[in-house]
Design a protein around this motif. Structure first.
Motif, PDB file in Angstrom:
ATOM      1  N   SER A  57       0.832  -1.215   0.000  1.00  0.00           N
ATOM      2  CA  SER A  57       0.000   0.000   0.000  1.00  0.00           C
ATOM      3  C   SER A  57       0.859   1.254   0.000  1.00  0.00           C
ATOM      4  CB  SER A  57      -0.890   0.011   1.242  1.00  0.00           C
ATOM      5  OG  SER A  57      -0.088   0.244   2.389  1.00  0.00           O
ATOM      6  N   LEU A 113       1.748   2.729   2.624  1.00  0.00           N
ATOM      7  CA  LEU A 113       1.392   3.525   3.805  1.00  0.00           C
ATOM      8  C   LEU A 113       2.632   3.735   4.675  1.00  0.00           C
ATOM      9  CD1 LEU A 113      -2.049   1.897   4.621  1.00  0.00           C
ATOM     10  CD2 LEU A 113      -1.676   4.355   4.235  1.00  0.00           C
ATOM     11  N   PRO A 114       2.743   4.909   5.289  1.00  0.00           N
ATOM     12  CA  PRO A 114       3.981   5.241   6.016  1.00  0.00           C
ATOM     13  C   PRO A 114       4.067   4.581   7.389  1.00  0.00           C
ATOM     14  CG  PRO A 114       2.455   7.061   6.155  1.00  0.00           C
ATOM     15  CD  PRO A 114       1.784   6.033   5.290  1.00  0.00           C
ATOM     16  N   LEU A 173       2.224   4.938  12.753  1.00  0.00           N
ATOM     17  CA  LEU A 173       2.606   5.512  11.461  1.00  0.00           C
ATOM     18  C   LEU A 173       3.660   6.600  11.646  1.00  0.00           C
ATOM     19  CD1 LEU A 173      -0.997   5.723  10.036  1.00  0.00           C
ATOM     20  CD2 LEU A 173       0.786   4.116   9.359  1.00  0.00           C
ATOM     21  N   GLU A 232       4.118   9.027   9.582  1.00  0.00           N
ATOM     22  CA  GLU A 232       3.535  10.307   9.160  1.00  0.00           C
ATOM     23  C   GLU A 232       2.049  10.281   9.439  1.00  0.00           C
ATOM     24  OE1 GLU A 232       4.228  10.783   4.942  1.00  0.00           O
ATOM     25  OE2 GLU A 232       6.284  10.042   5.247  1.00  0.00           O
ATOM     26  N   GLU A 233       1.517  11.427   9.753  1.00  0.00           N
ATOM     27  CA  GLU A 233       0.087  11.585   9.982  1.00  0.00           C
ATOM     28  C   GLU A 233      -0.692  11.101   8.747  1.00  0.00           C
ATOM     29  OE1 GLU A 233      -2.454  13.042  13.031  1.00  0.00           O
ATOM     30  OE2 GLU A 233      -0.326  13.494  12.965  1.00  0.00           O
ATOM     31  N   THR A 234      -1.641  10.223   8.950  1.00  0.00           N
ATOM     32  CA  THR A 234      -2.458   9.743   7.833  1.00  0.00           C
ATOM     33  C   THR A 234      -3.911   9.699   8.291  1.00  0.00           C
ATOM     34  OG1 THR A 234      -0.620   8.309   7.219  1.00  0.00           O
ATOM     35  CG2 THR A 234      -2.711   7.891   6.126  1.00  0.00           C
ATOM     36  N   THR A 250      -7.721   8.543   8.863  1.00  0.00           N
ATOM     37  CA  THR A 250      -8.238   7.194   9.088  1.00  0.00           C
ATOM     38  C   THR A 250      -8.953   6.656   7.856  1.00  0.00           C
ATOM     39  OG1 THR A 250     -10.185   8.194  10.107  1.00  0.00           O
ATOM     40  CG2 THR A 250      -8.463   7.404  11.587  1.00  0.00           C
ATOM     41  N   GLU A 260      -8.343   7.450   4.697  1.00  0.00           N
ATOM     42  CA  GLU A 260      -7.339   7.132   3.700  1.00  0.00           C
ATOM     43  C   GLU A 260      -6.629   5.832   4.073  1.00  0.00           C
ATOM     44  OE1 GLU A 260      -4.097   9.931   3.284  1.00  0.00           O
ATOM     45  OE2 GLU A 260      -3.100   8.589   1.863  1.00  0.00           O
ATOM     46  N   PHE A 261      -6.313   5.720   5.352  1.00  0.00           N
ATOM     47  CA  PHE A 261      -5.609   4.530   5.830  1.00  0.00           C
ATOM     48  C   PHE A 261      -6.423   3.279   5.522  1.00  0.00           C
ATOM     49  CE2 PHE A 261      -4.547   1.376   9.056  1.00  0.00           C
ATOM     50  CZ  PHE A 261      -3.166   1.359   8.968  1.00  0.00           C
ATOM     51  N   ARG A 308      -6.683   2.611   1.644  1.00  0.00           N
ATOM     52  CA  ARG A 308      -5.451   2.101   1.020  1.00  0.00           C
ATOM     53  C   ARG A 308      -5.099   0.717   1.518  1.00  0.00           C
ATOM     54  NH1 ARG A 308      -1.143   6.916   1.319  1.00  0.00           N
ATOM     55  NH2 ARG A 308       0.292   5.334   0.529  1.00  0.00           N
TER      56      ARG A 308
END
Lengths: 633, 247
Positions: free
Chosen positions: B33, B35-36, B70, B72-74, B76, B78-79, B82
């Motif tokens: 994904s 994701l960070p 995480l 980096e701020e992401t 919820t 979007e998280f 993805r």
């Protein structure tokens, strides 16, 4: 209709996820929308089969076709097989969980001889008649390919047709013919009649073996003049432009090779005389570093794997290795993806590389000197000297590695007890190298593991004429080494000579040994390569019941002009070249590898890969072989 | 650095995957994904994720939980979106929330609800099984043999007291038989609420074993589903995605 398998059945077996499929990137199609259904069968358990790159390539390749749905089938482990038989569950495919007996094709990949009983067992579980002669209209065609298909004869009674060589093109040609044939509704025989014209297809039912009074072969001849007298393997000409999957199935459970497999090249230039792979995959053909880096990126994105393995027969021989590894490290390091580098020769470049890429404990490095003395290493044409080996292990110990595995073979042609003893001596020399490294530089806890396998003479190698040592002789050599290898840093392990003997029988067997196979399966043999299921005495009973002497196949030295069961198969490399290599072996003469000069093995007939560099003038010929290739042999 | 807690479901297709293998599924999905995710420091970096109570092999669930850290701020949404795009079929993130709690999900679980279908070859009447369950619940002490690994690695049976870990249980007939289960004499559904988590945990198979002892017969097949996991706030049941659990 899918086969229904209740939870209580799956709960009662080891690793039920072997049977449930649904993995990421597995391919889902509507079976009613395709005209060809292909069951790709690996005759071993899921974890072994899923680690096989060839199956993954052909699975994705076949599924690229709109008219075809290829699904995977593995041998159910004995616990699951028992539950399936109790509950009347037939062999099923992983993707749609449908009965394999209802497919158009049932294709087996032949990776090792000791998987053959599993093929019969899987056919039986699928409700497909074992013998091809008993299959009728409407039943699947059973086909096979892979390295063991180069001597197809032991399986000739069970397989409808073999595909010889690399499968990417030929399998599509067969599917094309099948699609037409199915529309026409022609007979089973007619389909075989059509595909026999495709180069690389061997239809055993169209050929008949004749034997001499002494039991050796007179010939395997086509029944009609229109069938090819010799069947030539297929090779892929341009690896960069041939299909390679950009997506790979990611299993839920741990498999043997649980990582991305990136195939650098096919073939090997080295010509070790015992090694079948070194001959059957000739000529060497490489992918370019640019193409490989691109594939690696796509595969990593589609799988999420944390490790990429560079696979080939001899990774150090890849001409673009520094470029490729440099590129991959740059790309993959930020993503926390490791590189795995199997079959790498140890030198300062590779040690440095391993430092950089492998985030593993410096525990074990593997070396394969194969033989204990220089004399015998020259005989087998293993281009490694004692000095090379000691330099390499010295470097490794200096770099902090403390465990070394050494692989050898016993029972090699022209071996003496001095050669066997050489294995123990070499082990000690390796251990000495460790103690030469200053204490503060070397890792703790030296362990030198020496392992011997027993030599199995294989078709299409210079040693195809050779006798295998008897089980007793192999045992004596093992006992001898057990006594010689001592000291607390040295460990010795060895292989069952009984299993090696059976491998020798089926590697060079003719059509008659198929009866033994069927009998052994009837008597309960399967999963023979798994120690706990190997039943040697049952196998001996099977030989006995069939009136076949295993020693005739395993332990008999052949005359130079003997006709072999695989003589009607053409791998490019000529029998004449192999014989010449055999004679050179006896004299202890080495043969240079393809990178140095062309020795005229016959693979030039394909005009591809490294061979074309000679004919095209790119590579300078140092030692032009005189006789080239002779078609008439 | 931010933390997100998710609820996810596990369907039929993925119910035979072990807890360890499930963690690898998430690790790879996260990597796909992009994701960070935050990685642990050290020689062999691991993605920072913590899972709630392991789901026994063979069980489906619509209430599994996991915490992700995480780098980096992401958001919820979007998280969730993805991650779902990268997860294989059968695993779906159904809710996600920012997690400010210091306590990780593994340490917060206190109880679980299960739907347990049991199938017997023997024909059992509803009166009979209902009475059996009722009688069992009346007992002050229920002991069952629990298999565990002894010191020498061999399996040993230990008598275990389970009564205090059974919170609630009821039984009713299975209304719609799943495919393949038509041949059994009886099919019942038990709804059970059992203690779960690091403090006290009763596995549903052990509960079923006790029930079988009570009835004097064993189930010939079972299908199991986890319908809820909960933690506690101030002595009361709370959803792990409840605000009280996340702050």
């Amino acid at each position: 209709m899918p086969v229904i398998i209740r939870d209580d059945i799956l709960q009662s077996v080891e690793k039920p996820a072997r049977y449930t499929g649904g993995e990421l990137n597995s391919i889902i199609k509507d079976p009613s929308k395709v005209s060809i259904r292909f069951a790709f069968c690996f005759p071993d358990v899921y974890e072994v089969g899923m680690s096989h790159l060839g199956m993954r390539i052909l699975y994705n390749l076949l599924n690229e076709r709109e008219d075809t749905y290829c699904e995977r089938v593995f041998a159910p482990w004995t616990d699951m097989e028992a539950r399936m038989r109790e509950n009347g569950i037939p062999l099923f495919s992983l993707e749609t969980r449908q009965a394999v007996g209802s497919f158009d094709f049932v294709g087996f990949t032949l990776q090792y001889e000791m998987s053959y009983t599993n093929i019969l067992n899987m056919l039986d579980l699928a409700g497909i008649p074992l013998e091809r002669a008993d299959r009728g209209e409407g039943q699947p065609f059973v086909c096979a390919g892979g390295p063991c298909a180069y001597n197809p004869e032991p399986l000739a009674d069970f397989i409808d047709f073999f595909m010889l060589g690399e499968g990417e093109e030929i399998i599509n040609e067969v599917m094309d013919v099948y699609g037409e044939w199915k529309k026409e509704g022609a007979s089973r025989e007619e389909f075989l009649n059509r595909i026999v014209k495709i180069e690389g297809i061997y239809v055993p039912g169209f050929y008949e073996p004749k034997y001499k009074g002494d039991g050796t072969l007179e010939a395997v001849s086509p029944l009609k003049a229109s069938y090819p007298a010799k069947i030539r393997k297929r090779i892929i000409k341009d690896l960069d432009n041939i299909y390679f999957p950009e997506k790979a199935i990611v299993p839920y459970i741990n498999i043997v090779h649980d990582r991305i497999m990136l195939e650098l090249f096919r073939g090997c230039t080295r010509g070790c005389r015992f090694c079948q792979a070194g001959y059957i995959y000739r000529p060497v053909r490489e992918r370019t570093p640019g193409k490989l880096a691109e594939l690696a990126g796509k595969l990593q994105e589609s799988t999420g794997y944390g490790e990429i393995s560079l696979t080939s027969l001899s990774t150090s021989d890849y001409s673009g290795l520094p470029e490729l590894t440099g590129e991959l490290i740059k790309e993959m390091e930020p993503k926390k993806v490791n590189l795995a580098l199997p079959s790498l020769r140890i030198d300062s470049f590779s040690l440095d590389l391993m430092e950089k890429v492998q985030k593993v404990r410096k525990s074990g490095l593997t070396f394969a000197p194969e033989a204990g003395t220089q004399r015998l290493r020259d005989i087998i044409n293993k281009g490694v000297t004692e000095e090379d080996l000691l330099n390499s292990v010295g470097l490794a110990f200096g770099g902090g590695w403390s465990g070394v595995k050494l692989y050898f073979m016993i029972g090699l042609p022209f071996e003496t007890m001095e050669d066997v003893e050489g294995i123990a001596k070499l082990g000690r020399l390796v251990a000495d190298e460790y103690f030469k490294v200053p204490k503060e530089k070397r890792g703790k806890g030296l362990e030198v593991s020496i392992s011997t396998s027993s030599f199995v003479p294989k078709p299409f190698t210079p040693f195809q004429w050779e006798a295998q040592d008897s089980i007793e002789t192999l045992r004596q050599k093992q006992k001898f080494l057990r006594d010689k290898i001592s000291g607390r840093h040295l460990k010795y392990s060895w292989h069952d000579p009984e299993l090696s003997m059976l491998e020798a029988v089926f590697a060079r067997g003719d059509r008659r040994v198929g009866r033994v196979l069927a009998r052994a399966w009837e008597l309960g043999c399967s999963f023979d390569s798994w120690g706990e299921h190997f039943k040697f005495d049952v196998w001996m009973q099977a030989f006995n019941d069939c009136g076949i002497d295993p020693a005739f196949y395993a332990n008999r030295k052949r005359d130079p002009d003997e006709v072999f069961p695989w003589d009607h198969i053409d791998i490019g490399v000529t029998k004449k070249h192999l014989l010449r290599e055999y004679q050179k072996a006896e004299k202890g003469e080495v043969t240079p590898n393809c990178m140095t000069s062309c020795v005229g093995c016959g693979a030039t007939v394909f005009g591809q890969g490294i061979c074309s560099e000679y004919s095209g003038g790119g590579r300078k010929q140092q030692n032009i072989a005189s006789d080239g290739r002779e078609e008439s042999e | 650095m931010s933390k997100i807690r998710v609820r996810f479901s596990r369907g039929e297709a993925v119910k035979f995957i072990s807890h360890l293998d499930l963690m690898k599924v998430f690790e790879r999905a996260i990597r796909r994904s992009g994701l960070p995710i935050d990685y642990s420091k050290g020689f062999n970096p691991h993605p920072q994720m913590v899972f709630g109570l392991p789901l026994p092999v063979g069980m489906t669930s619509d209430c599994e939980y996991a915490d992700f850290t995480l780098a980096e701020e992401t958001g919820t949404e979007e998280f969730m979106q993805r991650l779902n795009a990268s997860l294989p079929e059968g695993i779906r993130v159904t809710a996600a929330a920012v997690n400010n709690s210091k306590k990780n999900i593994m340490a917060s679980i206190r109880g679980a609800e299960y739907l347990l279908q049991i199938f017997t070859n023997e024909v059992l009447s509803l009166e009979n099984v209902s009475a059996g369950l009722e009688n069992m619940l009346k007992c002050e002490s229920i002991k069952v043999g629990k298999e565990s690994k002894g010191k020498d690695g061999r399996r040993v049976l230990r008598e275990t007291e389970i009564r205090p870990m059974i919170l609630k249980a009821a039984i009713e007939p299975v209304r719609v038989l799943p495919e393949g289960y038509e041949g059994f004499g009886s099919a019942y559904l038990i709804k059970a609420e059992l203690k779960a988590g690091s403090e006290a945990n009763l596995r549903p198979d052990l509960f079923l074993k006790a029930f079988a002892q009570q009835l004097g017969t064993t189930a010939d097949a079972v299908r199991m589903h986890r319908s809820a996991l909960y933690s506690e706030v101030g002595g009361a049941k709370a959803d792990p995605l409840d605000k009280a659990c996340l702050s």
